[in-house]
Design an enzyme around this catalytic site. Structure first.
Site, short mmCIF file in Angstrom:
data_model
loop_
_atom_site.label_atom_id
_atom_site.label_comp_id
_atom_site.label_asym_id
_atom_site.label_seq_id
_atom_site.Cartn_x
_atom_site.Cartn_y
_atom_site.Cartn_z
N GLU A 47 63.31 80.28 -17.09
CA GLU A 47 63.53 81.27 -16.02
C GLU A 47 64.49 82.35 -16.56
O GLU A 47 65.43 82.03 -17.30
CB GLU A 47 64.20 80.54 -14.84
N ASN A 110 62.47 87.44 -8.75
CA ASN A 110 62.65 86.51 -9.86
C ASN A 110 61.24 86.01 -10.19
O ASN A 110 60.64 85.25 -9.42
CB ASN A 110 63.57 85.36 -9.40
N LYS A 127 59.35 83.91 -7.38
CA LYS A 127 60.07 82.72 -6.87
C LYS A 127 60.23 82.76 -5.35
O LYS A 127 60.73 83.74 -4.80
CB LYS A 127 61.43 82.65 -7.55
N GLU A 146 71.42 84.60 -5.98
CA GLU A 146 69.98 84.91 -6.05
C GLU A 146 69.48 85.52 -4.75
O GLU A 146 68.63 86.39 -4.75
CB GLU A 146 69.18 83.65 -6.39
N CYS A 172 62.46 77.03 -11.21
CA CYS A 172 63.74 76.34 -11.03
C CYS A 172 63.87 75.61 -9.70
O CYS A 172 63.32 74.55 -9.51
CB CYS A 172 64.89 77.32 -11.24
N ASN A 197 67.41 77.50 -14.77
CA ASN A 197 68.83 77.65 -15.14
C ASN A 197 69.57 76.82 -14.11
O ASN A 197 69.76 77.26 -12.97
CB ASN A 197 69.30 79.10 -14.97
N1 CDT Z 1 68.20 78.98 -10.85
C1 CDT Z 1 68.14 78.05 -9.90
O1 CDT Z 1 67.26 78.06 -9.06
N2 CDT Z 1 69.10 77.10 -9.90
C2 CDT Z 1 69.25 76.12 -8.89
C3 CDT Z 1 70.67 75.71 -8.73
C4 CDT Z 1 71.28 76.44 -7.65
S1 CDT Z 1 72.90 75.89 -7.34
C5 CDT Z 1 73.33 76.95 -6.08
C6 CDT Z 1 68.46 74.83 -9.15
O2 CDT Z 1 67.86 74.32 -8.21
O3 CDT Z 1 68.50 74.30 -10.25
#
Ligand code: CDT
Length: 314
Positions: A47, A110, A127, A146, A172, A197
């Site tokens: 991502e 995203n 996303k 985000e 993600c 991430n």
């Molecule tokens: N990038 C992403 O979606 N990360 C989220 C963590 C968010 S923590 C507020 C994940 O679900 O891994």
């Protein structure tokens, strides 16, 4: 037709604030060559693979924020990826921040794309499950903005015919929501790819952070098993600008078994030969949707967003 071939996950270590798009693309090109040398036909990148994970920062200036987004794809920086994909006969999945003018409005997403072995974009996903906040949270070492910087995706969960199979994309946080997986499976997706991430140092709850890797793998394994799909999950990982991101990129079978898993928190390619027909065993038995699903009983899923607080909310 035998539908068995090698696929790859190209995990990336940290990307610093100063790194250019070219720096990132050069790293990806190296990994694409490595995967192709192993006979791979498809490679999944993370991502937001072209930049540091900028939603961790409060960026007030719109012009500065815009520098983190791509306004076209391919563009001069990413074109070498498309050219090498064609030269090496390998498809790929790439995540990036997309700025686009649609219906006369500037919009920010995203995004992830699928690129075929001819080096052409053949699928796009934006996303849907955006995590974090739309306002900065006081006292946090790292923000997760985000919801501030991106709009919710407006393309649904598309499935793209490619490489003798049907590929779906998630990004993600989407992996934690069974609804997206199921919508892909109901369109006969056989392979789901996902870049991520995922920090393990900022939920605010130590016990939750300690389980970040476990919950990631649990999501991928259950998503694959419950929907009879192969999955390829690719991390951006390591200590990025002071934020700790998990690794554990994984290729998972429709049985829920992990068949390849990364071992480092750096750039690392993992490969596995996948048999796309393996899903049939599961789709003809436990998960024969036509025989066993009962959608008339699931109406709340699309009607209601959240659980009602009353205990008797049946
Ligand atoms: N990038 C992403 O979606 N990360 C989220 C963590 C968010 S923590 C507020 C994940 O679900 O891994």
């Amino acid at each position: 037709m035998i539908r068995k071939y090698v696929v790859s996950s190209a995990q990336m270590g940290p990307i610093s604030r100063q790194d250019t798009r070219q720096d990132c693309v050069n790293r990806m090109l190296e990994m694409m060559k490595e995967a192709a040398a192993k006979g791979s036909r498809f490679i999944v990148f993370p991502e937001l693979a072209l930049t540091s994970f900028f939603p961790r920062w409060i960026i007030e200036d719109q012009a500065e924020l815009d520098t983190w987004f791509e306004t076209s794809m391919p563009n001069a920086d990413t074109m070498p990826l498309f050219e090498m994909a064609k030269a090496l006969n390998i498809g790929f999945n790439l995540g990036y921040a997309e700025k686009i003018v649609e219906g006369g409005e500037t919009r920010y997403f995203n995004t992830a794309i699928l690129v075929n072995q001819a080096g052409e974009i053949c699928g796009k996903y934006r996303k849907i499950h955006l995590p974090g906040h739309d306002e900065p949270q006081p006292g946090r070492r790292h923000q997760h903005l985000e919801k501030r910087y991106f709009e919710q995706g407006n393309l649904g969960f598309p499935v793209t015919p490619m490489l003798d199979t049907r590929i779906g994309m998630l990004i993600c946080n989407d992996r934690r929501w069974p609804e997206g997986w199921r919508v892909l499976a109901l369109q006969a997706a056989e392979l789901v790819c996902l870049g991520y991430n995922t920090p393990d140092d900022h939920s605010g709850f130590e016990e939750v952070d300690a389980l970040a890797d476990f919950h990631h793998l649990l999501s991928m394994q259950s998503g694959s098993y419950l929907n009879s799909v192969w999955s390829i999950a690719t991390a951006k990982c390591g200590l990025e600008e002071g934020s700790s991101l998990i690794g554990n990129s994984a290729i998972t079978a429709p049985s829920g078994q992990i068949v390849a898993q990364s071992e480092t928190l750096e750039d690392e390619v993992i490969n596995a030969e996948i048999d796309l027909d393996m899903a049939k065993q599961y789709r003809q038995t436990f998960f024969d949707f036509g025989r066993h699903r009962a959608p008339e009983n699931y109406q709340l899923i699309s009607k209601r967003r959240m659980a009602l607080p009353e205990p008797d909310d049946t």
